[in-house]
Design an enzyme around this catalytic site. Structure first.
Site, PDB file in Angstrom:
ATOM      1  N   SER A 110      46.398  53.811 -12.161  1.00  0.00           N
ATOM      2  CA  SER A 110      46.398  52.349 -12.094  1.00  0.00           C
ATOM      3  C   SER A 110      44.992  51.778 -12.245  1.00  0.00           C
ATOM      4  O   SER A 110      44.804  50.734 -12.871  1.00  0.00           O
ATOM      5  CB  SER A 110      46.995  51.878 -10.769  1.00  0.00           C
ATOM      6  OG  SER A 110      48.344  52.243 -10.663  1.00  0.00           O
ATOM      7  N   GLU A 111      44.022  52.432 -11.667  1.00  0.00           N
ATOM      8  CA  GLU A 111      42.651  51.928 -11.676  1.00  0.00           C
ATOM      9  C   GLU A 111      41.879  52.321 -12.930  1.00  0.00           C
ATOM     10  O   GLU A 111      41.127  51.532 -13.467  1.00  0.00           O
ATOM     11  CB  GLU A 111      41.882  52.437 -10.446  1.00  0.00           C
ATOM     12  CG  GLU A 111      42.354  51.866  -9.136  1.00  0.00           C
ATOM     13  CD  GLU A 111      42.099  50.384  -8.987  1.00  0.00           C
ATOM     14  OE1 GLU A 111      41.235  49.827  -9.684  1.00  0.00           O
ATOM     15  OE2 GLU A 111      42.786  49.760  -8.160  1.00  0.00           O
ATOM     16  N   GLY A 112      42.045  53.570 -13.366  1.00  0.00           N
ATOM     17  CA  GLY A 112      41.172  54.079 -14.417  1.00  0.00           C
ATOM     18  C   GLY A 112      39.766  54.213 -13.859  1.00  0.00           C
ATOM     19  O   GLY A 112      39.449  53.680 -12.794  1.00  0.00           O
ATOM     20  N   ARG A 117      51.902  48.016 -11.696  1.00  0.00           N
ATOM     21  CA  ARG A 117      51.485  48.766 -10.509  1.00  0.00           C
ATOM     22  C   ARG A 117      52.442  48.516  -9.357  1.00  0.00           C
ATOM     23  O   ARG A 117      52.849  49.445  -8.658  1.00  0.00           O
ATOM     24  CB  ARG A 117      50.066  48.363 -10.118  1.00  0.00           C
ATOM     25  CG  ARG A 117      49.501  49.213  -9.001  1.00  0.00           C
ATOM     26  CD  ARG A 117      48.075  48.859  -8.732  1.00  0.00           C
ATOM     27  NE  ARG A 117      47.438  49.892  -7.935  1.00  0.00           N
ATOM     28  CZ  ARG A 117      46.134  50.060  -7.878  1.00  0.00           C
ATOM     29  NH1 ARG A 117      45.329  49.282  -8.586  1.00  0.00           N
ATOM     30  NH2 ARG A 117      45.620  51.008  -7.125  1.00  0.00           N
TER      31      ARG A 117
END
Length: 161
Positions: free
Chosen positions: A19-21, A137
Site C-alpha cells: 500500500s505504501e511503496g 487500501r
C-alpha cells in the site's frame, strides 16, 4: 492486561509495504505531510531528506510496532490475526488518534464486528477528496478483517476456512 497480545504478521506487513511503496527521498503526501520510506511521517522528515532501504525498513518496523501496541491496547474484544493485521494497517495509515475516536473502534469494542467492518470504506478521503489508492487500501483491510478464520481446537492454531 490487554485482551489481545498479537504481533504483526508477514501478511499484514506485505499489505502495508504494498500500500505504501518505498520512497528513498522525502515527499509531500496528498495533504502536504512530509513522508519518506514506507509512509513514515514525523518531525524527523523534511524536504531533501534521503534514506536507504535498510533505514526505511527500520522506520517501518518502529512505526508498525507503535501501531500494533496501540491496537492491542485499544481493542477490548478478542481478535484473530487477520482482524488484528487489518487494524494495524489502518492505524499505521491514519494514526492512533483517528482510530481512537472512530466509530470503527466503538463498534468493534461493542462486539459488532460486521458494523466495524462496514466502517473501513468510510476512510477513503484525504483533504476531503476520495482517493482511489485509499479506497483500494480500505477495501483490502476490510477483506482481511472479514476473512473467515477459525481455530483448530486440537492445536489452537488459526485456520482459514
Amino acid at each position: 492486561m490487554p485482551v489481545n497480545d498479537f504481533t504483526y504478521s508477514n501478511a499484514g506487513l506485505a499489505l502495508t509495504e504494498q500500500s505504501e511503496g518505498f520512497r528513498s527521498s522525502a515527499y509531500q503526501d496528498s495533504v502536504g505531510v512530509w513522508t519518506i520510506g514506507y509512509g513514515h511521517t514525523g518531525t524527523d522528515v523534511s524536504a531533501g531528506l534521503t534514506i536507504t532501504s535498510a533505514q526505511g525498513q527500520a522506520l517501518l518496523a518502529s512505526d508498525i510496532a507503535a501501531a500494533a501496541t496501540f491496537v492491542n491496547q485499544a481493542v477490548t474484544v478478542a481478535l484473530d490475526q487477520d482482524e488484528f493485521d487489518a487494524l494495524v494497517d489502518f492505524v499505521f495509515n491514519l494514526g492512533r488518534g483517528a482510530f481512537a475516536g472512530s466509530t470503527l473502534l466503538k463498534e468493534l469494542n461493542a462486539g459488532n464486528f460486521s458494523g466495524a467492518a462496514a466502517q473501513f470504506d468510510l476512510w477513503d478521503k484525504a483533504g476531503g477528496q476520495v482517493l482511489a489508492g485509499l479506497l483500494r487500501r480500505r477495501q483490502a483491510e476490510e477483506a482481511l478483517f472479514t476473512q473467515d478464520t477459525t481455530t483448530d481446537s486440537s492445536t489452537g492454531a488459526a485456520v482459514n476456512s
